[in-house]
Design a protein around this motif. Sequence first.
Motif, PDB file in Angstrom:
ATOM      1  N   PRO A  73       5.302   2.167  -7.926  1.00  0.00           N
ATOM      2  CA  PRO A  73       4.334   1.177  -7.417  1.00  0.00           C
ATOM      3  C   PRO A  73       4.969   0.071  -6.589  1.00  0.00           C
ATOM      4  O   PRO A  73       4.371  -0.405  -5.618  1.00  0.00           O
ATOM      5  N   VAL A  74       6.170  -0.373  -6.965  1.00  0.00           N
ATOM      6  CA  VAL A  74       6.826  -1.476  -6.260  1.00  0.00           C
ATOM      7  C   VAL A  74       7.636  -0.919  -5.096  1.00  0.00           C
ATOM      8  O   VAL A  74       8.440  -0.001  -5.273  1.00  0.00           O
ATOM      9  N   LYS A  75       7.424  -1.466  -3.913  1.00  0.00           N
ATOM     10  CA  LYS A  75       8.072  -0.955  -2.719  1.00  0.00           C
ATOM     11  C   LYS A  75       8.817  -2.091  -2.015  1.00  0.00           C
ATOM     12  O   LYS A  75       8.348  -3.228  -1.981  1.00  0.00           O
ATOM     13  N   VAL A 106      13.049   9.193  -1.347  1.00  0.00           N
ATOM     14  CA  VAL A 106      11.753   9.091  -0.670  1.00  0.00           C
ATOM     15  C   VAL A 106      10.617   9.384  -1.646  1.00  0.00           C
ATOM     16  O   VAL A 106       9.640   8.626  -1.736  1.00  0.00           O
ATOM     17  N   LEU A 107      10.728  10.469  -2.391  1.00  0.00           N
ATOM     18  CA  LEU A 107       9.665  10.822  -3.332  1.00  0.00           C
ATOM     19  C   LEU A 107       9.557   9.803  -4.459  1.00  0.00           C
ATOM     20  O   LEU A 107       8.460   9.393  -4.847  1.00  0.00           O
ATOM     21  N   PHE A 108      10.703   9.377  -4.995  1.00  0.00           N
ATOM     22  CA  PHE A 108      10.663   8.456  -6.134  1.00  0.00           C
ATOM     23  C   PHE A 108      10.038   7.117  -5.737  1.00  0.00           C
ATOM     24  O   PHE A 108       9.120   6.629  -6.402  1.00  0.00           O
ATOM     25  N   PHE A 109      10.527   6.531  -4.664  1.00  0.00           N
ATOM     26  CA  PHE A 109      10.040   5.199  -4.312  1.00  0.00           C
ATOM     27  C   PHE A 109       8.651   5.237  -3.680  1.00  0.00           C
ATOM     28  O   PHE A 109       7.953   4.227  -3.675  1.00  0.00           O
ATOM     29  N   GLN A 110       8.250   6.389  -3.151  1.00  0.00           N
ATOM     30  CA  GLN A 110       6.874   6.504  -2.682  1.00  0.00           C
ATOM     31  C   GLN A 110       5.905   6.495  -3.863  1.00  0.00           C
ATOM     32  O   GLN A 110       4.826   5.889  -3.792  1.00  0.00           O
ATOM     33  N   SER A 137       0.834  -1.197   0.000  1.00  0.00           N
ATOM     34  CA  SER A 137       0.000   0.000   0.000  1.00  0.00           C
ATOM     35  C   SER A 137       0.871   1.251   0.000  1.00  0.00           C
ATOM     36  O   SER A 137       2.081   1.200   0.252  1.00  0.00           O
ATOM     37  N   MET A 138       0.249   2.405  -0.239  1.00  0.00           N
ATOM     38  CA  MET A 138       0.984   3.669  -0.284  1.00  0.00           C
ATOM     39  C   MET A 138       1.565   4.030   1.084  1.00  0.00           C
ATOM     40  O   MET A 138       2.508   4.819   1.167  1.00  0.00           O
ATOM     41  N   GLY A 139       1.016   3.478   2.143  1.00  0.00           N
ATOM     42  CA  GLY A 139       1.524   3.795   3.471  1.00  0.00           C
ATOM     43  C   GLY A 139       2.620   2.871   3.953  1.00  0.00           C
ATOM     44  O   GLY A 139       3.014   2.949   5.133  1.00  0.00           O
ATOM     45  N   PHE A 140       3.148   2.022   3.065  1.00  0.00           N
ATOM     46  CA  PHE A 140       4.126   1.016   3.470  1.00  0.00           C
ATOM     47  C   PHE A 140       5.362   1.639   4.096  1.00  0.00           C
ATOM     48  O   PHE A 140       5.801   1.232   5.195  1.00  0.00           O
ATOM     49  N   TYR A 141       5.963   2.626   3.438  1.00  0.00           N
ATOM     50  CA  TYR A 141       7.199   3.214   3.959  1.00  0.00           C
ATOM     51  C   TYR A 141       6.957   3.958   5.265  1.00  0.00           C
ATOM     52  O   TYR A 141       7.785   3.906   6.181  1.00  0.00           O
ATOM     53  N   LEU A 142       5.838   4.654   5.352  1.00  0.00           N
ATOM     54  CA  LEU A 142       5.533   5.387   6.580  1.00  0.00           C
ATOM     55  C   LEU A 142       5.363   4.438   7.750  1.00  0.00           C
ATOM     56  O   LEU A 142       5.709   4.770   8.891  1.00  0.00           O
TER      57      LEU A 142
END
Length: 551
Positions: A335-337, A328-332, A282-287
Amino acid sequence: MSVTRSSVEEMEHDRCAATVVLPPVVPSSVSRPGDTGQGRGRRRWATPSALTAIAALALSLRVWQLDALGFNSDEAVYAGQAASLAGNPNYTPFFPVFRAHPMLFQTLLSPFFRAGEVDVAGRVVVAVLGVATVLAVHLLGARLYGRRVGLVAALLVAVMPYHVIVTRQVLLDGPMVLFATLTLYCLVRFVQGQQALWYVAAGGMLGLTMLTKETSVVLAGGVYAFLALTPTVRRPVRLSLLAVAAMAAVFATHPVSQAMAGRTQTGKSYLVWQLFRRPNHSMGFYLETVPPAMGLLVVAAAAGGLWWLRRRRSWRETLLLSWIAAPVLFFQLWPVKGFQYLLPAVAPVAVLAARALTGMPVPARIRRLLRPVDRVGVGPSRAVRTVRTAVLAVVVLSLLVPSWHAVNRADNATFLAGSGGVPGGREAGRWLARNTPQGSVVLTLGPSMANIIQYYGHRRSYGLSVSPNPLRRNPSYEPLPNPDWWLRHNDLHYVVWDSFSAGRSAFFSDRLMVLIRRYHGRVVHTEFVDGTDSTGARVPVPVIIIYEVRP
């Protein structure tokens, strides 16, 4: 009263300062309390001694129980490539030299993989490179803000769970971050001295970073953002072109080697696959995952320092923030994290946090409470130093405890890619190598377990979930369009189910179980880890089950 300097004055100061990382020189006619020859000798050795202790701590965390778990999928692939480069006959049939990424790191590993089964040696190499990164962070912090900040930043990285976990694995990201930190250091030297050599060196070092992992090209965006936001930095066009040429010349060894080997199509196929991959988190994975892994107190200190030291802001903070923002911006947005993808942000975050912790303001009420005896003319009062040291100790302890827990956690029924080895994978592969005939073919639930089985079991393995659509699969993986046909004709002999892949894809897990039942699957081996039941009691949990099948 504080005196502020304009950006131009500060740039001139950086160019003229010959001893940026040295403390202010005290004239010989002015003696400090206790300033004896023996005291000066202790101060001379204080920084090397502290740095040696930090490096020893960093190495200890990275090699402690390093062999507790076998390789995960990515580790198996990179180690298999290194072994194929070295001509190890155990791996050349299963791991082609050219797959997806550049080969710098695999080439460095290859001398250790010439014969037999190797895994610990590869991890030790990565651990040593991780300690080298800790030392590079010290150089960076000392060059930017002084020796004390450099030492604190090195200590933070030494015990940071994020960096510790990744640099205990044979992954590209650990070595890549070493070169990325050295790139940042070269750029700082250029800004401070305005010497063309350091600018070109920064370009060449960025090329080495990309040659370790090509996605680190996003860091070039951080350099561009810094130069665009800092007009006081001299950036002649010709010199910039020379730096870019140095970067391109170093990285060109990757496409040139692929072309000479006739594997250009491999790189193109991998690029197409990356562009069309489906999101895996999901988009919140890194956070959710990265701030706790970096340390919430470290992140808070870095952010807080930007506020309470805002009167001292300069190009330095712009550079570090630009370096953080690029990945941070690029990998956010990508789509693949992956857990380890934001590792290049570790060095600048640690330096910013160290700057904040060593310059943290202490309220007058606390200073009065401690009733210090100030040393006139020798920096902060004892109360301030005491409070800052206590806060630093709390921050370090908040990192050390989860790092120690992570390096001692051998059995876990859950797995996050990039966060460690796979429990039971090595043991299952070795069981297949000992107990199945040469030439046996294995069907696994996914390509991750197939890589592990091929590395430790030396048996050809196929992943059921590998898509036959070339746009939906890693081009390194060979699909099995009709596994039912292969099983019916006795071309597949063993089926491996694992809980880690099943947790990601219930559909393929159910399909695999249908095939096992249809072709008379019989359990011949099971790998367990310790788990808990609904009552909290410890019970063995099966994580890998090997079935023998027949038509």
